[in-house]
Design a protein around this motif. Structure first.
Motif, PDB file in Angstrom:
ATOM      1  N   LEU A 185       0.855  -1.178   0.000  1.00  0.00           N
ATOM      2  CA  LEU A 185       0.000   0.000   0.000  1.00  0.00           C
ATOM      3  C   LEU A 185       0.893   1.230   0.000  1.00  0.00           C
ATOM      4  CD1 LEU A 185      -2.985   0.888   0.144  1.00  0.00           C
ATOM      5  CD2 LEU A 185      -2.696   1.093   2.629  1.00  0.00           C
ATOM      6  N   VAL A 211      -4.118   7.074  -0.499  1.00  0.00           N
ATOM      7  CA  VAL A 211      -3.422   5.798  -0.653  1.00  0.00           C
ATOM      8  C   VAL A 211      -3.652   5.238  -2.050  1.00  0.00           C
ATOM      9  CG1 VAL A 211      -3.758   5.337   1.800  1.00  0.00           C
ATOM     10  CG2 VAL A 211      -5.320   4.314   0.140  1.00  0.00           C
ATOM     11  N   LEU A 213      -2.579   1.393  -4.384  1.00  0.00           N
ATOM     12  CA  LEU A 213      -1.924   0.090  -4.388  1.00  0.00           C
ATOM     13  C   LEU A 213      -0.603   0.156  -5.154  1.00  0.00           C
ATOM     14  CD1 LEU A 213      -4.961  -2.289  -4.957  1.00  0.00           C
ATOM     15  CD2 LEU A 213      -3.670  -1.938  -2.840  1.00  0.00           C
ATOM     16  N   LEU A 282      -6.443  -7.023   0.617  1.00  0.00           N
ATOM     17  CA  LEU A 282      -5.920  -7.109  -0.735  1.00  0.00           C
ATOM     18  C   LEU A 282      -6.198  -8.485  -1.328  1.00  0.00           C
ATOM     19  CD1 LEU A 282      -4.149  -4.894   0.812  1.00  0.00           C
ATOM     20  CD2 LEU A 282      -2.450  -5.280  -0.963  1.00  0.00           C
ATOM     21  N   TYR A 296      -4.055  -5.852   5.299  1.00  0.00           N
ATOM     22  CA  TYR A 296      -3.254  -4.706   5.740  1.00  0.00           C
ATOM     23  C   TYR A 296      -3.439  -4.414   7.232  1.00  0.00           C
ATOM     24  CZ  TYR A 296      -0.796  -0.318   5.815  1.00  0.00           C
ATOM     25  OH  TYR A 296       0.112   0.662   6.126  1.00  0.00           O
ATOM     26  N   LEU A 382     -10.147   0.030  -3.943  1.00  0.00           N
ATOM     27  CA  LEU A 382      -8.968   0.790  -4.351  1.00  0.00           C
ATOM     28  C   LEU A 382      -8.681   0.453  -5.808  1.00  0.00           C
ATOM     29  CD1 LEU A 382      -8.821   0.824  -1.206  1.00  0.00           C
ATOM     30  CD2 LEU A 382      -6.321   0.866  -1.453  1.00  0.00           C
TER      31      LEU A 382
END
Length: 404
Positions: A185, A211, A213, A282, A296, A382
């Motif tokens: 991240l 943020v 990836l 993720l 995470y 994300l």
């Protein structure tokens, strides 16, 4: 003459509803790159919607530099507009646009913040010693990466060449045979700090915008030969993939979770009154097959602690700077965020399709996605980060000779 308008319809189960709205750089068909936000299966052109020259730029840096007050005002305005008819020229189908690197990156730092990942690699590399080195629980270990080779998601990655140690102990030069991924991240800096003035843990939200990836591709055989005594170099610097979409911290307000216990207690400069991690899950797919789901929320060092340590010596940060968490791994095999862990150094192959795999082969494609709790009580997504491995460019002997 009235302008044509459209209303953007977003399904209730979309991961990119108005509570998310990640920022990126896009180009509509036949158009120039500029700032947009994703809403459902569409991208909104902010230069058209908000009439602000900062959004007509080919990167987000100008907007990021405006700081948290501007970030909040723009986000509130966009969420209001999302419920209204919009100018047709400001709305583009997601599958019709091109994307580019969302920020102009001046500096890139990669950390090593997962206890599970650090423990796994310690057991692999030092089987007869303690997995963690003495400093690991006292500071967020990191290194300065190469900003110039950070590429946007979808950019092919050429297999790197470098020195590898042979069985005899002597080096040879050639393509990496142990090419790997690192599911990470990334944190995108918005407002700058002054050189000589550290950023405290509690000032994280004043400086970090959002943020994204990251896949920090790694050539494990090159890295193993070169990294002592100064650390990663050619084994890491050939390519780092960044998602095209940056999720603002405001969209992750309900994803905040307490940090795991930190023992011993960190030194005072790494402590804050409101430090936290993020509940982000993720998923790593290898040639279309999900092989790992790194969590995470288990990360030992927080993003605020990483930033505080990064600047503890007075190093400054600038809009667009990027720092990443390091590989995200959990305690179970199917939670490991790198293939060196997943295959346990190459001795426990992973079945992908019908074939056993250890490290990446030419033509392999890896995509990392993630979800988190959203502010509307449903998950948000994300932006994905992906890339395909191309064959190495192996220079012949004449290419090593001086042109003179």
């Amino acid at each position: 003459m009235s302008r044509a308008t459209v209303r953007v319809e977003v399904p209730g189960d979309s991961l990119f509803g108005p509570e998310n709205m990640p920022y990126g750089i896009f180009a509509p068909p036949g158009g120039e790159f500029r700032v947009g936000v994703r809403l459902g299966e569409f991208v909104l052109d902010l230069a058209v919607l908000l009439d602000d020259p900062a959004f007509a730029q080919p990167d987000l840096n100008s907007f990021l530099a405006q700081g948290p007050t501007s970030w909040r005002v723009v986000r509130e305005r966009l969420r209001e507009l999302a419920d209204s008819p919009l100018p047709a020229e400001a709305v583009h189908a997601f599958d019709s646009i091109r994307t580019a690197l969302p920020v102009r990156i001046g500096d890139y730092v990669d950390f090593y913040a997962s206890l599970d990942h650090a423990t796994n690699l310690g057991r692999l590399f030092r089987p007869d010693a303690e997995p963690l080195l003495p400093n690991w629980r006292h500071l967020p270990v990191g290194y300065h990466g190469r900003a110039g080779t950070v590429v946007v998601s979808g950019t092919p990655v050429v297999r790197p060449c470098g020195q590898r140690r042979t069985d005899s102990g002597a080096p040879e030069f050639g393509p990496s045979r142990r090419l790997d991924i690192e599911a990470e991240l990334g944190f995108v800096v918005g407002t700058a700090s002054r050189q000589g003035e550290p950023v405290s843990v509690d000032d994280f939200g004043d400086h970090v915008f959002g943020v994204a990836l990251v896949n920090d591709w790694s050539a494990r055989d090159i890295q193993a030969w070169e990294y002592q005594p100064l650390g990663p170099f050619l084994g890491k610097s050939f390519a780092t993939s960044l998602s095209a979409w940056i999720t603002p911290l405001a969209a992750l307000a309900r994803a905040r979770v307490p940090l795991p216990p930190q023992e011993p207690e960190p030194l005072p400069y790494l402590l804050g009154t409101d430090d936290h991690g993020f509940d982000i899950d993720l998923a790593v797919t290898w040639n279309g097959e999900t092989v790992s789901r790194p969590p995470y929320a288990r990360m030992y060092w927080s993003p605020a602690q990483m930033l505080a340590h990064l600047t503890a010596n007075g190093a400054s940060i600038r809009p667009g700077d990027l720092y990443a968490s390091g590989t995200i791994s959990g305690p179970e095999r199917d939670q490991r965020g790198s293939f060196i862990e997943l295959s346990w150094g190459g001795i426990e192959p992973v079945t992908v399709g019908d074939a056993p795999h250890t490290f990446l082969t030419d033509g392999d494609e890896v995509t990392i996605t993630a979800t988190a709790p959203g502010t509307a009580g449903r998950p948000i997504g994300l932006g994905a980060v992906g890339g395909t491995i191309l064959a190495a460019h192996e220079p012949g002997p004449q290419e090593f000779r001086s042109a003179g």
